[in-house]
Design an enzyme around this catalytic site. Structure first.
Site, PDB file in Angstrom:
ATOM      1  N   ASN A   1     -21.412   2.849  12.170  1.00 31.57           N
ATOM      2  CA  ASN A   1     -21.025   4.018  11.559  1.00 31.57           C
ATOM      3  C   ASN A   1     -21.994   5.265  11.995  1.00 31.57           C
ATOM      4  O   ASN A   1     -23.324   4.744  11.956  1.00 31.57           O
ATOM      5  CB  ASN A   1     -20.915   3.860  10.120  1.00 31.57           C
ATOM      6  CG  ASN A   1     -19.804   3.127   9.830  1.00 31.57           C
ATOM      7  OD1 ASN A   1     -18.809   2.806  10.277  1.00 31.57           O
ATOM      8  ND2 ASN A   1     -19.986   2.358   8.476  1.00 31.57           N
TER       9      ASN A   1
ATOM     10  N   GLU B   1     -22.949  12.187   9.975  1.00 29.48           N
ATOM     11  CA  GLU B   1     -22.498  12.456   8.638  1.00 29.48           C
ATOM     12  C   GLU B   1     -23.094  12.952   7.774  1.00 29.48           C
ATOM     13  O   GLU B   1     -22.771  14.017   6.977  1.00 29.48           O
ATOM     14  CB  GLU B   1     -21.586  11.128   8.400  1.00 29.48           C
ATOM     15  CG  GLU B   1     -20.504  10.565   9.182  1.00 29.48           C
ATOM     16  CD  GLU B   1     -19.983   9.287   8.844  1.00 29.48           C
ATOM     17  OE1 GLU B   1     -19.094   9.010   9.250  1.00 29.48           O
ATOM     18  OE2 GLU B   1     -20.631   8.682   8.125  1.00 29.48           O
TER      19      GLU B   1
ATOM     20  N   TYR C   1     -40.163  41.682 -12.727  1.00 29.58           N
ATOM     21  CA  TYR C   1     -40.204  40.040 -12.760  1.00 29.58           C
ATOM     22  C   TYR C   1     -39.479  39.889 -14.091  1.00 29.58           C
ATOM     23  O   TYR C   1     -39.623  40.382 -15.214  1.00 29.58           O
ATOM     24  CB  TYR C   1     -41.574  39.778 -12.909  1.00 29.58           C
ATOM     25  CG  TYR C   1     -41.426  38.245 -12.964  1.00 29.58           C
ATOM     26  CD1 TYR C   1     -41.523  37.506 -11.727  1.00 29.58           C
ATOM     27  CD2 TYR C   1     -41.686  37.526 -14.006  1.00 29.58           C
ATOM     28  CE1 TYR C   1     -41.500  36.004 -12.034  1.00 29.58           C
ATOM     29  CE2 TYR C   1     -41.518  36.337 -14.215  1.00 29.58           C
ATOM     30  CZ  TYR C   1     -41.248  35.294 -13.226  1.00 29.58           C
ATOM     31  OH  TYR C   1     -41.428  34.020 -13.314  1.00 29.58           O
TER      32      TYR C   1
ATOM     33  N   LYS D   1     -37.439  28.368  -6.792  1.00 27.38           N
ATOM     34  CA  LYS D   1     -38.239  27.392  -5.992  1.00 27.38           C
ATOM     35  C   LYS D   1     -37.496  25.813  -5.731  1.00 27.38           C
ATOM     36  O   LYS D   1     -37.442  25.548  -4.646  1.00 27.38           O
ATOM     37  CB  LYS D   1     -39.463  27.031  -6.823  1.00 27.38           C
ATOM     38  CG  LYS D   1     -40.240  28.020  -6.937  1.00 27.38           C
ATOM     39  CD  LYS D   1     -41.783  28.107  -7.992  1.00 27.38           C
ATOM     40  CE  LYS D   1     -42.254  29.161  -7.970  1.00 27.38           C
ATOM     41  NZ  LYS D   1     -41.310  30.366  -8.938  1.00 27.38           N
TER      42      LYS D   1
ATOM     43  N   THR E   1      -9.172  23.358  22.878  1.00 32.33           N
ATOM     44  CA  THR E   1      -8.986  24.369  21.725  1.00 32.33           C
ATOM     45  C   THR E   1      -7.775  24.048  20.986  1.00 32.33           C
ATOM     46  O   THR E   1      -6.983  23.190  21.340  1.00 32.33           O
ATOM     47  CB  THR E   1      -8.328  25.853  22.302  1.00 32.33           C
ATOM     48  OG1 THR E   1      -6.901  25.302  23.254  1.00 32.33           O
ATOM     49  CG2 THR E   1      -9.108  26.590  23.537  1.00 32.33           C
ATOM     50  N   HIS E   2      -8.190  24.133  19.597  1.00 34.33           N
ATOM     51  CA  HIS E   2      -7.209  23.380  18.430  1.00 34.33           C
ATOM     52  C   HIS E   2      -7.241  22.130  18.638  1.00 34.33           C
ATOM     53  O   HIS E   2      -6.446  21.327  18.167  1.00 34.33           O
ATOM     54  CB  HIS E   2      -5.618  24.095  18.728  1.00 34.33           C
ATOM     55  CG  HIS E   2      -5.632  25.259  19.122  1.00 34.33           C
ATOM     56  ND1 HIS E   2      -5.366  26.503  18.117  1.00 34.33           N
ATOM     57  CD2 HIS E   2      -5.705  25.890  20.394  1.00 34.33           C
ATOM     58  CE1 HIS E   2      -5.364  27.550  18.513  1.00 34.33           C
ATOM     59  NE2 HIS E   2      -5.549  27.482  19.883  1.00 34.33           N
TER      60      HIS E   2
ATOM     61  N   ASN F   1     -47.270  37.129 -11.709  1.00 34.30           N
ATOM     62  CA  ASN F   1     -46.075  37.650 -10.957  1.00 34.30           C
ATOM     63  C   ASN F   1     -46.200  38.133  -9.627  1.00 34.30           C
ATOM     64  O   ASN F   1     -45.444  37.634  -8.593  1.00 34.30           O
ATOM     65  CB  ASN F   1     -45.632  39.022 -11.929  1.00 34.30           C
ATOM     66  CG  ASN F   1     -45.205  38.578 -13.288  1.00 34.30           C
ATOM     67  OD1 ASN F   1     -45.208  37.300 -13.559  1.00 34.30           O
ATOM     68  ND2 ASN F   1     -44.722  39.531 -14.070  1.00 34.30           N
TER      69      ASN F   1
ATOM     70  N   GLN G   1     -38.228  31.908 -11.643  1.00 33.84           N
ATOM     71  CA  GLN G   1     -38.938  30.596 -11.602  1.00 33.84           C
ATOM     72  C   GLN G   1     -37.950  29.620 -10.972  1.00 33.84           C
ATOM     73  O   GLN G   1     -38.182  28.543 -10.244  1.00 33.84           O
ATOM     74  CB  GLN G   1     -39.222  30.204 -12.864  1.00 33.84           C
ATOM     75  CG  GLN G   1     -40.057  28.815 -12.939  1.00 33.84           C
ATOM     76  CD  GLN G   1     -40.878  28.520 -14.249  1.00 33.84           C
ATOM     77  OE1 GLN G   1     -41.692  29.398 -14.467  1.00 33.84           O
ATOM     78  NE2 GLN G   1     -40.242  27.741 -14.975  1.00 33.84           N
TER      79      GLN G   1
ATOM     80  N   SER H   1     -21.439  -1.786   8.034  1.00 34.96           N
ATOM     81  CA  SER H   1     -20.649  -1.762   7.055  1.00 34.96           C
ATOM     82  C   SER H   1     -21.110  -3.202   6.257  1.00 34.96           C
ATOM     83  O   SER H   1     -21.006  -4.268   7.070  1.00 34.96           O
ATOM     84  CB  SER H   1     -19.171  -1.850   7.197  1.00 34.96           C
ATOM     85  OG  SER H   1     -18.585  -2.334   6.166  1.00 34.96           O
TER      86      SER H   1
ATOM     87  N   SER I   1     -42.736  24.809 -14.986  1.00 31.42           N
ATOM     88  CA  SER I   1     -42.524  24.681 -13.677  1.00 31.42           C
ATOM     89  C   SER I   1     -43.297  23.748 -12.889  1.00 31.42           C
ATOM     90  O   SER I   1     -43.179  23.481 -11.752  1.00 31.42           O
ATOM     91  CB  SER I   1     -42.385  26.081 -12.867  1.00 31.42           C
ATOM     92  OG  SER I   1     -43.633  26.826 -13.127  1.00 31.42           O
TER      93      SER I   1
ATOM     94  N   LYS J   1     -18.243  -2.856  12.212  1.00 30.72           N
ATOM     95  CA  LYS J   1     -18.547  -1.441  12.131  1.00 30.72           C
ATOM     96  C   LYS J   1     -20.236  -0.824  12.617  1.00 30.72           C
ATOM     97  O   LYS J   1     -20.818  -1.575  12.229  1.00 30.72           O
ATOM     98  CB  LYS J   1     -18.289  -0.859  10.673  1.00 30.72           C
ATOM     99  CG  LYS J   1     -16.847  -1.159  10.255  1.00 30.72           C
ATOM    100  CD  LYS J   1     -16.015  -0.177  10.626  1.00 30.72           C
ATOM    101  CE  LYS J   1     -16.236   0.981   9.726  1.00 30.72           C
ATOM    102  NZ  LYS J   1     -15.294   2.406   9.983  1.00 30.72           N
TER     103      LYS J   1
HETATM  104  N1  ARG Z   1     -43.917  29.948 -13.192  1.00 32.34           N
HETATM  105  C1  ARG Z   1     -43.597  31.259 -12.795  1.00 32.34           C
HETATM  106  C2  ARG Z   1     -42.664  31.654 -11.681  1.00 32.34           C
HETATM  107  O1  ARG Z   1     -42.358  30.462 -11.000  1.00 32.34           O
HETATM  108  C3  ARG Z   1     -44.814  31.861 -12.468  1.00 32.34           C
HETATM  109  C4  ARG Z   1     -44.903  33.438 -12.716  1.00 32.34           C
HETATM  110  C5  ARG Z   1     -44.724  33.629 -14.440  1.00 32.34           C
HETATM  111  N2  ARG Z   1     -44.747  34.779 -14.993  1.00 32.34           N
HETATM  112  C6  ARG Z   1     -44.488  35.181 -16.165  1.00 32.34           C
HETATM  113  N3  ARG Z   1     -44.652  36.593 -16.362  1.00 32.34           N
HETATM  114  N4  ARG Z   1     -43.943  34.381 -17.026  1.00 32.34           N
HETATM  115  O2  ARG Z   1     -41.947  32.477 -11.366  1.00 32.34           O
END
Ligand code: ARG
Length: 461
Positions: free
Chosen positions: A287, A292, A319, A327, A157-158, A112, A324, A279, A25, A285
């Site tokens: 825009n 948008e 966990y 993120k 309205t509408h 974790n 992971q 454009s 990650s 144009k």
């Molecule tokens: N990269 C992991 C995550 O984003 C960190 C935690 C990993 N923990 C594990 N037991 N593999 O969640």
């Protein structure tokens, strides 16, 4: 460098090369480095106070982490996929820099609780930034609303002409939406600002740690109550994403109006050139790309909310590696939300409205029909009968191609004897808006009062 995995003790075969890349990650979680280091410094400080680390070890760890932070910030840090994530990259580098003390940093903690802490620290900061950006947009709206407190446009309205409203009142509707959004984030932050650190892998740790102290060092409200819950649930991120989705929903509605208003057909506003594009084929144009794009980005942010909910729903305690995946959607939500708010806050002051076109539109479509009905009610006609009478007057206007105010007194009296010459003052746009003179109404005086209350609410924020 050859980066030995920090967990390789029980393994006899190397990780499959593709699996290594697939499970890593670091490419996206490296952006948490500041929070990871902040958390580690607090953890080491607490470990030393609890007598688990020596003061010398603590100092060496802190200095090492601070050096790593500088290296990352000056682009001199080599991120390694073999080391999987931000946590192990930082820890491995620390150990190679300071030796054995670095190996002690992970005492009484796990990735974790570490990652759950990092994400909360990150989100807490971002929520502050986002709330400030909402505030900037709200202030821009207040200024615009003040300028346009008396400007009249048709209210819909509408998407059919309904009653005249003041433009200031319309802008203050947007302000109110954003005020709730800002409050929602503050409320969400109460649940974000809880510290998982010390939960370790899932059950807590055997070391005599002081979680209240670590929480205090990191500015958390308190340590989490349950280790299994704290390392696993991402409901705080989902809650944030829901708040973000609502903000984007609001920005998308505003975008839609800006797009419609700036069309040649409506012609209510002019969006400054600096927020539009041309454009490549049609020379005429201009825009409204910015609104948008904001409307378009709303889709992915709604998608991230559903993505995160789905990510969580099948996970047993505690966990799982699934987490992971929290993120990228979270980061993307934060980035696009901040961008959308920024561009809106910059764009609002650069909008000029075209009061003549607004007025012309408000004069079409019998926008003061309700005012005529209310006039008859004031003269003693029951509302339902007045509604009927005005409906007939509107039908005459439609057949003659003119507005109610353009019908003669004779024509109007043909529908009700109660109509007198004073009727024309209620059929004007100014009369119509000024008459809605109560809290929450569109009268210019009420818009100004609402702006005053709003400014008082924002004062000192
Ligand atoms: N990269 C992991 C995550 O984003 C960190 C935690 C990993 N923990 C594990 N037991 N593999 O969640």
């Amino acid at each position: 460098m050859s980066d030995k995995k920090l967990w390789s003790g029980r393994f006899s075969e190397p990780t499959d090369a593709f699996v290594e890349a697939f499970t890593a990650s670091v490419e996206f979680d490296q952006r948490l480095y500041r929070y990871d280091i902040q958390g580690s410094i607090a953890h080491a400080t607490m470990l030393a106070r609890a007598g688990i680390l020596s003061v010398a070890e603590r100092d060496s760890i802190i200095a090492g982490l601070e050096r790593i932070r500088e290296q990352i910030e000056s682009g001199q840090f080599d991120w390694s996929v073999e080391l999987e994530d931000v946590h192990m990259n930082v820890e491995a580098r620390l150990t190679s820099a300071i030796g054995d003390a670095g190996k002690k940093l992970h005492t009484g903690r796990s990735r974790n609780d570490q990652v759950a802490t990092d994400v909360r620290l990150y989100l807490r900061d971002e929520i502050e930034i986002i709330r400030a950006e909402i505030l900037r947009l709200q202030r821009a709206l207040l200024d615009k609303a003040e300028q346009e407190a008396e400007t009249i446009l048709p209210g819909f309205t509408h998407l059919q002409t309904a009653q005249p409203v003041t433009f200031g009142h319309h802008l203050m509707a947007w302000f109110e939406m954003l005020e709730r959004d800002r409050e929602r984030l503050a409320d969400c932050n109460k649940r974000v600002n809880i510290m998982p650190l010390g939960s370790a892998a899932l059950a807590g740790t055997t070391y005599p740690i002081d979680r209240h102290y670590t929480a205090e060092l990191l500015g958390f409200e308190r340590p989490s109550e349950n280790s299994l819950d704290a390392v696993s649930d991402r409901d705080f991120a989902i809650e944030f994403s829901a708040a973000a989705a609502l903000i984007m929903m609001h920005l998308s509605r505003m975008s839609e109006e800006l797009i419609i208003w700036s069309s040649a057909q409506f012609n209510f506003i002019n969006l400054s050139d600096s927020f539009c594009t041309g454009s490549s084929i049609m020379p005429q144009k201009k825009n409204p790309d910015v609104p948008e794009l904001v409307r378009g980005k709303t889709g992915r942010i709604f998608g991230h909310l559903i993505g995160l909910l789905t990510l969580m729903k099948g996970q047993p305690l505690a966990y799982n590696k699934d987490n992971q995946e929290d993120k990228e959607p979270l980061f993307d939500t934060v980035d696009n939300l901040k961008g959308s708010l920024k561009v809106f806050a910059d764009m609002i002051p650069a909008i000029t409205c075209k009061p003549e076109s607004m007025r012309e539109a408000a004069l079409k479509g019998f926008a003061t029909a309700t005012d005529l009905a209310d006039y008859l009610v004031r003269k003693g006609t029951p509302f339902r009968d007045a509604h009927e009478v005005v409906g007939k007057a509107v039908a005459l206007g439609v057949s003659k191609g003119c507005d109610l105010a353009e019908l003669s007194l004779e024509e109007l009296r043909g529908f009700s004897e109660r109509i007198d010459a004073d009727v024309y003052s209620v059929l004007t746009l100014e009369g119509s808006v000024a008459a809605r003179d109560h809290i929450g109404g569109t009268a210019p005086a009420q818009v100004r009062a609402a702006i005053g209350r709003a400014r008082a609410r924002l004062a000192g924020q």
